[in-house]
Write a protein that holds these residues in place. Structure first.
Motif, PDB file in Angstrom:
ATOM      1  N   SER A  84       0.856  -1.203   0.000  1.00 54.21           N
ATOM      2  CA  SER A  84       0.000   0.000   0.000  1.00 54.21           C
ATOM      3  C   SER A  84       0.881   1.240   0.000  1.00 54.21           C
ATOM      4  CB  SER A  84      -0.909  -0.005   1.228  1.00 54.21           C
ATOM      5  OG  SER A  84      -0.116   0.043   2.400  1.00 54.21           O
ATOM      6  N   SER A  85       2.005   1.173  -0.734  1.00 55.03           N
ATOM      7  CA  SER A  85       2.981   2.268  -0.820  1.00 55.03           C
ATOM      8  C   SER A  85       3.658   2.509   0.533  1.00 55.03           C
ATOM      9  CB  SER A  85       2.316   3.561  -1.316  1.00 55.03           C
ATOM     10  OG  SER A  85       1.715   3.358  -2.567  1.00 55.03           O
ATOM     11  N   SER A  86       4.103   1.443   1.213  1.00 55.11           N
ATOM     12  CA  SER A  86       4.761   1.584   2.510  1.00 55.11           C
ATOM     13  C   SER A  86       6.274   1.511   2.355  1.00 55.11           C
ATOM     14  CB  SER A  86       4.290   0.482   3.469  1.00 55.11           C
ATOM     15  OG  SER A  86       4.769  -0.771   3.046  1.00 55.11           O
ATOM     16  N   VAL A  87       6.982   2.260   3.204  1.00 61.84           N
ATOM     17  CA  VAL A  87       8.446   2.264   3.194  1.00 61.84           C
ATOM     18  C   VAL A  87       8.973   0.904   3.635  1.00 61.84           C
ATOM     19  CG1 VAL A  87      10.499   3.318   4.212  1.00 61.84           C
ATOM     20  CG2 VAL A  87       8.516   4.736   3.627  1.00 61.84           C
ATOM     21  N   GLN A  88       8.295   0.276   4.581  1.00 63.23           N
ATOM     22  CA  GLN A  88       8.756  -1.012   5.096  1.00 63.23           C
ATOM     23  C   GLN A  88       8.752  -2.075   3.996  1.00 63.23           C
ATOM     24  OE1 GLN A  88       6.584  -2.356   8.472  1.00 63.23           O
ATOM     25  NE2 GLN A  88       8.030  -3.972   8.979  1.00 63.23           N
ATOM     26  N   ALA A  89       7.749  -2.034   3.115  1.00 60.89           N
ATOM     27  CA  ALA A  89       7.706  -3.004   2.013  1.00 60.89           C
ATOM     28  C   ALA A  89       8.895  -2.813   1.080  1.00 60.89           C
ATOM     29  CB  ALA A  89       6.393  -2.853   1.247  1.00 60.89           C
ATOM     30  N   MET A  90       9.290  -1.571   0.846  1.00 63.61           N
ATOM     31  CA  MET A  90      10.455  -1.313  -0.002  1.00 63.61           C
ATOM     32  C   MET A  90      11.714  -1.868   0.646  1.00 63.61           C
ATOM     33  SD  MET A  90       9.413   0.132  -2.719  1.00 63.61           S
ATOM     34  CE  MET A  90      11.017   0.613  -3.357  1.00 63.61           C
ATOM     35  N   ARG A  91      11.824  -1.748   1.970  1.00 68.13           N
ATOM     36  CA  ARG A  91      13.000  -2.269   2.662  1.00 68.13           C
ATOM     37  C   ARG A  91      13.061  -3.788   2.526  1.00 68.13           C
ATOM     38  NH1 ARG A  91      14.437  -2.080   9.065  1.00 68.13           N
ATOM     39  NH2 ARG A  91      12.210  -2.454   9.208  1.00 68.13           N
ATOM     40  N   VAL A  92      11.915  -4.468   2.716  1.00 71.17           N
ATOM     41  CA  VAL A  92      11.884  -5.926   2.595  1.00 71.17           C
ATOM     42  C   VAL A  92      12.186  -6.350   1.164  1.00 71.17           C
ATOM     43  CG1 VAL A  92      10.386  -7.950   2.777  1.00 71.17           C
ATOM     44  CG2 VAL A  92      10.334  -6.206   4.557  1.00 71.17           C
ATOM     45  N   VAL A 100       4.951 -14.967  -0.010  1.00 72.98           N
ATOM     46  CA  VAL A 100       4.004 -13.871  -0.231  1.00 72.98           C
ATOM     47  C   VAL A 100       4.097 -12.917   0.965  1.00 72.98           C
ATOM     48  CG1 VAL A 100       1.597 -13.204  -0.568  1.00 72.98           C
ATOM     49  CG2 VAL A 100       2.458 -15.328  -1.571  1.00 72.98           C
ATOM     50  N   VAL A 101       4.258 -11.625   0.675  1.00 72.77           N
ATOM     51  CA  VAL A 101       4.366 -10.595   1.718  1.00 72.77           C
ATOM     52  C   VAL A 101       3.170  -9.661   1.597  1.00 72.77           C
ATOM     53  CG1 VAL A 101       5.750  -8.731   2.679  1.00 72.77           C
ATOM     54  CG2 VAL A 101       6.880 -10.724   1.652  1.00 72.77           C
ATOM     55  N   VAL A 102       2.450  -9.432   2.722  1.00 76.70           N
ATOM     56  CA  VAL A 102       1.319  -8.494   2.755  1.00 76.70           C
ATOM     57  C   VAL A 102       1.690  -7.354   3.694  1.00 76.70           C
ATOM     58  CG1 VAL A 102      -1.116  -8.175   3.288  1.00 76.70           C
ATOM     59  CG2 VAL A 102      -0.328 -10.343   2.314  1.00 76.70           C
ATOM     60  N   ALA A 103       1.731  -6.129   3.170  1.00 75.65           N
ATOM     61  CA  ALA A 103       2.127  -4.966   3.965  1.00 75.65           C
ATOM     62  C   ALA A 103       0.930  -4.393   4.712  1.00 75.65           C
ATOM     63  CB  ALA A 103       2.753  -3.904   3.070  1.00 75.65           C
ATOM     64  N   HIS A 104       1.233  -3.682   5.807  1.00 75.79           N
ATOM     65  CA  HIS A 104       0.158  -2.992   6.534  1.00 75.79           C
ATOM     66  C   HIS A 104      -0.414  -1.891   5.657  1.00 75.79           C
ATOM     67  CE1 HIS A 104       2.442   0.733   7.254  1.00 75.79           C
ATOM     68  NE2 HIS A 104       3.502  -0.064   7.392  1.00 75.79           N
ATOM     69  N   GLY A 105      -1.658  -1.554   5.912  1.00 73.51           N
ATOM     70  CA  GLY A 105      -2.336  -0.562   5.077  1.00 73.51           C
ATOM     71  C   GLY A 105      -3.192  -1.197   4.000  1.00 73.51           C
ATOM     72  N   VAL A 106      -2.973  -2.479   3.720  1.00 67.67           N
ATOM     73  CA  VAL A 106      -3.820  -3.194   2.752  1.00 67.67           C
ATOM     74  C   VAL A 106      -5.136  -3.539   3.447  1.00 67.67           C
ATOM     75  CG1 VAL A 106      -4.049  -5.249   1.320  1.00 67.67           C
ATOM     76  CG2 VAL A 106      -1.821  -4.138   1.556  1.00 67.67           C
ATOM     77  N   PRO A 157       2.425  -2.307  11.196  1.00 70.58           N
ATOM     78  CA  PRO A 157       2.661  -0.852  11.185  1.00 70.58           C
ATOM     79  C   PRO A 157       3.321  -0.402  12.479  1.00 70.58           C
ATOM     80  CG  PRO A 157       0.399  -1.288  11.803  1.00 70.58           C
ATOM     81  CD  PRO A 157       1.026  -2.640  11.520  1.00 70.58           C
ATOM     82  N   LYS A 158       3.679   0.894  12.549  1.00 72.78           N
ATOM     83  CA  LYS A 158       4.203   1.476  13.784  1.00 72.78           C
ATOM     84  C   LYS A 158       3.086   1.545  14.820  1.00 72.78           C
ATOM     85  CE  LYS A 158       7.798   4.308  11.641  1.00 72.78           C
ATOM     86  NZ  LYS A 158       8.338   5.670  11.459  1.00 72.78           N
ATOM     87  N   PRO A 159       3.417   1.375  16.096  1.00 70.38           N
ATOM     88  CA  PRO A 159       2.374   1.321  17.133  1.00 70.38           C
ATOM     89  C   PRO A 159       1.654   2.646  17.367  1.00 70.38           C
ATOM     90  CG  PRO A 159       4.565   1.279  18.131  1.00 70.38           C
ATOM     91  CD  PRO A 159       4.756   1.134  16.649  1.00 70.38           C
ATOM     92  N   ASP A 160       2.196   3.762  16.836  1.00 68.73           N
ATOM     93  CA  ASP A 160       1.544   5.055  17.073  1.00 68.73           C
ATOM     94  C   ASP A 160       0.484   5.386  16.024  1.00 68.73           C
ATOM     95  OD1 ASP A 160       4.329   7.096  15.797  1.00 68.73           O
ATOM     96  OD2 ASP A 160       3.300   5.337  14.998  1.00 68.73           O
ATOM     97  N   ASN A 161       0.238   4.482  15.053  1.00 71.10           N
ATOM     98  CA  ASN A 161      -0.770   4.716  14.014  1.00 71.10           C
ATOM     99  C   ASN A 161      -1.977   3.851  14.330  1.00 71.10           C
ATOM    100  OD1 ASN A 161      -2.314   4.836  11.593  1.00 71.10           O
ATOM    101  ND2 ASN A 161      -0.450   5.401  10.450  1.00 71.10           N
ATOM    102  N   GLY A 204       0.518 -16.258   9.128  1.00 70.61           N
ATOM    103  CA  GLY A 204       1.548 -15.308   8.703  1.00 70.61           C
ATOM    104  C   GLY A 204       2.595 -15.059   9.772  1.00 70.61           C
ATOM    105  N   ILE A 205       3.842 -14.833   9.330  1.00 73.22           N
ATOM    106  CA  ILE A 205       4.946 -14.443  10.209  1.00 73.22           C
ATOM    107  C   ILE A 205       4.985 -12.913  10.242  1.00 73.22           C
ATOM    108  CG2 ILE A 205       7.430 -14.557  10.580  1.00 73.22           C
ATOM    109  CD1 ILE A 205       7.403 -17.118   8.892  1.00 73.22           C
ATOM    110  N   VAL A 206       4.966 -12.311  11.459  1.00 74.13           N
ATOM    111  CA  VAL A 206       4.873 -10.854  11.588  1.00 74.13           C
ATOM    112  C   VAL A 206       6.274 -10.255  11.693  1.00 74.13           C
ATOM    113  CG1 VAL A 206       3.971  -8.940  12.953  1.00 74.13           C
ATOM    114  CG2 VAL A 206       2.637 -11.059  12.731  1.00 74.13           C
ATOM    115  N   ILE A 207       6.536  -9.234  10.869  1.00 77.17           N
ATOM    116  CA  ILE A 207       7.763  -8.435  10.954  1.00 77.17           C
ATOM    117  C   ILE A 207       7.372  -7.033  11.401  1.00 77.17           C
ATOM    118  CG2 ILE A 207       9.660  -7.400   9.658  1.00 77.17           C
ATOM    119  CD1 ILE A 207       9.735  -9.833   7.897  1.00 77.17           C
ATOM    120  N   TYR A 208       7.979  -6.574  12.489  1.00 81.65           N
ATOM    121  CA  TYR A 208       7.647  -5.264  13.047  1.00 81.65           C
ATOM    122  C   TYR A 208       8.590  -4.201  12.488  1.00 81.65           C
ATOM    123  CZ  TYR A 208       4.722  -7.813  16.306  1.00 81.65           C
ATOM    124  OH  TYR A 208       3.764  -8.611  16.853  1.00 81.65           O
ATOM    125  N   PRO A 209       8.157  -2.942  12.466  1.00 81.97           N
ATOM    126  CA  PRO A 209       8.981  -1.873  11.863  1.00 81.97           C
ATOM    127  C   PRO A 209      10.252  -1.567  12.635  1.00 81.97           C
ATOM    128  CG  PRO A 209       7.015  -0.954  12.906  1.00 81.97           C
ATOM    129  CD  PRO A 209       6.829  -2.441  12.887  1.00 81.97           C
TER     130      PRO A 209
END
Length: 655
Positions: free
Chosen positions: A9-17, A48-54, A76-80, A97-102
């Motif tokens: 969903s156009s997330s920076v974390q997805a680009m890093r992964v 298959v990777v699913v980013a937050h915001g989807v 996502p970040k905990p403040d959102n 799913g395996i969760v990866i935190y920011p």
């Protein structure tokens, strides 16, 4: 080659992964969730990777995702709050799913992805089992809920006994404990838990910066200290940073073995290491033994506020304050024998306070040449805490010195009181012995005269008169001692009522008139025109007037005068007794009212015990008044009394 699908969903974390997957040799297809249709076959992808915001509705319609063996969810970040709510729905819909935190470091994500590609989804990133200890239950519950919301296994305890019981029945990777519990400290809890789980790590919480001795805590194995209040994001970031370090320590031997397998493996991983080195949050710099900078990572460039292109033109000796470079130059000079050393440096700032850094230096082989690598840590806050501790120590030392001075002064006062008491006892012995000797002597004379045939009546009367006089003097001394004892014990009778001070003063004058006539001393009374009413104890005030006049007559020469005056000033009566005697030394004007103390001019030859003025002072204090002494301009002394007047004369005739 592994096929990877990232639904984003156009997330920076997805680009890093995506970058990390590509560095590991994966073929990545990166699509936006709006481009996903129902015919998408997710089974043809290895990961298959699913980013937050989807939105959850976009992924739940892909039924095969629930059964995919290698599914990764990016949290996502905990403040959102909005993203957290949406991600929670996705996590429930896709429990496999395996969760990866920011806040996961690149190293941890890379390790997870490597295992995922090589082995499968069963080797997910290990999260710590947390024991949370706090005596304040509401805060304990809030912290526990926050950590559980981050998919962490959390057990709680409120004291050291509960914490030990938990540690004995289940594994504990990380202890998060309040520094100050009801009965124990966080360090004591950590020591007990670590006896059961040797590899347990500790994170302390405190509300006061100077409550925890940072150096002592580090020496005992504490990883970090959080200052309350802090938010959930800060706690999670600190926790995961601590856990990352622990995982790095645990995997260190494994990493060394892997790096030593073959030169080819080192070359293949070089790109990954370069990425990690470049983006690690710790500033890292490489320089030769002459100080010329060879390279630095992004965090280092940010710290020194320099562009990467400028690095080859700089020397490490140009970056720090000259005063902090002496030790560094000496260390570099002996680096051939040291190989590894630490050095504290000061980084100057044009605006704001200078930054104090601790550099860890290591000698390395850089393309065949000897160079030095340094990792910088910001220790400004730690040094400030140390400085604060030093200031506190100095303040405590000053307080100890002040207290010692007070004790010395109290000791001196006690010694002075003891000396005064000894002098009083000596004077009292003399005063008691003199009238007693007179009584006994004249009694013997009388007995001898009564044995003669012709009894001399006149001489017997004279002897009896002397015995009576000495007895009265002895009785007065004993009464003074008794009065003082009652005053000290707070049991002296105090019966105030409305009285005319003029009458009380006249009565006191009449009591000492005989002594005045014997010395031909004139007593002059300067009184106001009208009566002066005061709410007082008549017997006590009469005794005060009588004592002051007796003192004035005792130390005044024959054929002189004593003046007593009374005047009203506001709501107070001011009484003065002025004599023409020898006066009082200036440094003894306050001491003469102390118990057992006499003036140095009167304690030899004039007699007395030093109790008269002390009793006068106690009586005046009972009335809420004041008494003090001064010397006249010419000769003699003046005793001044200040008494409060009756608020409404005539209303309180009886007390």
């Amino acid at each position: 080659m592994n096929q990877v699908l990232i639904i984003d969903s156009s997330s920076v974390q997805a680009m890093r992964v995506k970058v990390l997957f590509e560095l590991l040799g994966g073929q990545v297809e990166h699509i936006h969730y709006r481009s996903v249709d129902d015919e998408l076959d997710v089974t043809k992808y290895d990961v298959v990777v699913v980013a937050h915001g989807v939105p959850a509705r976009e992924v739940t319609r892909l039924h095969e995702l629930r059964r995919h063996e290698k599914l990764v969810l990016l949290a996502p970040k905990p403040d959102n709050a909005e993203h957290l709510k949406s991600f929670s729905e996705i996590n429930k819909a896709l429990p496999n799913g395996i969760v990866i935190y920011p806040f996961f470091a690149n190293k941890d994500i890379t390790s997870l992805l490597e295992r995922l590609l090589e082995i499968g989804a069963t080797n997910s990133l290990v999260l710590p089992k947390v024991l949370l200890v706090d005596h304040y239950t509401p805060r304990l519950d809030a912290l526990a809920n926050g950590l559980r919301g981050a998919q962490l296994a959390v057990t709680t305890a409120t004291n050291i006994e509960e914490a030990l019981q938990v540690a004995e029945h289940q594994h504990v990777d990380l202890l998060i404990c309040d520094f100050k519990l009801d009965k124990d400290t966080g360090l004591e809890v950590f020591n007990k838990v670590r006896q059961v789980h040797h590899n347990c790590r500790c994170l302390l919480m405190t509300s006061r910066v100077n409550q925890v001795d940072m150096l002592e805590a580090v020496r005992k194995g504490v990883e970090d200290v959080l200052i309350k209040p802090f938010d959930e994001s800060e706690l999670l970031q600190t926790l995961h940073k601590l856990w990352q370090n622990e995982l790095l320590r645990r995997h260190n031997s494994e990493l060394v073995e892997r790096l030593q397998d073959t030169v080819d493996a080192l070359i293949e991983r070089d790109s990954l290491l370069r990425v990690i080195y470049k983006h690690t949050p710790d500033p890292i710099m490489l320089f030769d033994r002459q100080g010329r900078v060879l390279e630095a990572n992004d965090a280092c460039c940010e710290l020194f506020e320099i562009e990467e292109a400028m690095l080859p033109t700089l020397s490490i000796f140009e970056l720090f304050e000259e005063s902090s470079l002496t030790q560094l130059r000496e260390m570099i000079k002996h680096s051939a024998s040291l190989h590894h050393f630490n050095c504290e440096l000061t980084l100057p700032r044009i605006e704001g306070a200078n930054i104090r850094l601790m550099g860890t230096f290591n000698e390395i082989d850089h393309h065949g040449d000897i160079a030095l690598a340094v990792i910088f840590k910001n220790v400004s806050e730690l040094r400030e805490k140390q400085d604060l501790l030093e200031e506190t120590k100095e303040l405590l030392e000053e307080e100890v010195q002040a207290r010692t001075a007070e004790l010395l002064k109290a000791k001196e006062l006690a010694e002075a009181a003891n000396i005064s008491k000894s002098e009083f006892l000596a004077n009292m012995s003399h005063e008691l012995r003199t009238p007693m000797h007179s009584i006994l002597s004249f009694a013997r004379f009388g007995i001898e005269k009564t044995s003669s045939e012709d009894i001399p009546i006149d001489k017997l009367k004279k002897y009896l008169s002397r015995i009576e006089t000495s007895g009265e003097r002895l009785l007065m001394l004993l009464n003074n001692l008794l009065d003082l004892s009652k005053l000290d014990a707070g049991r002296f009778p105090f019966n105030p009522s409305n009285h005319n001070l003029v009458s009380l003063i006249k009565s006191g004058i009449e009591d000492v008139l005989g002594t005045a006539l014997d010395k031909n001393i004139q007593i002059k009374f300067k009184k106001p025109i009208s009566e002066v009413m005061a709410y007082c104890d008549a017997e006590q005030i009469n005794q005060v007037i009588r004592n002051l006049l007796a003192n004035a007559l005792k130390f005044s020469p024959n054929n002189s005068s004593v003046v007593i005056s009374l005047e009203c000033i506001g709501e107070q009566a001011h009484i003065r007794v002025i004599d023409k005697g020898i006066g009082i030394p200036e440094d003894e004007l306050e001491q003469i009212f102390a118990k057992f103390v006499q003036s140095s001019k009167t304690n030899n030859g004039a007699g007395g015990t030093g109790l008269g003025l002390a009793i006068c002072k106690e009586f005046i204090l009972l009335h809420g008044g004041q008494i003090y002494a001064s010397n006249n301009e010419d000769v003699g002394a003046c005793i001044r009394l200040v008494l409060p007047l009756c608020p409404e004369p005539g209303l309180r005739n009886d007390a």
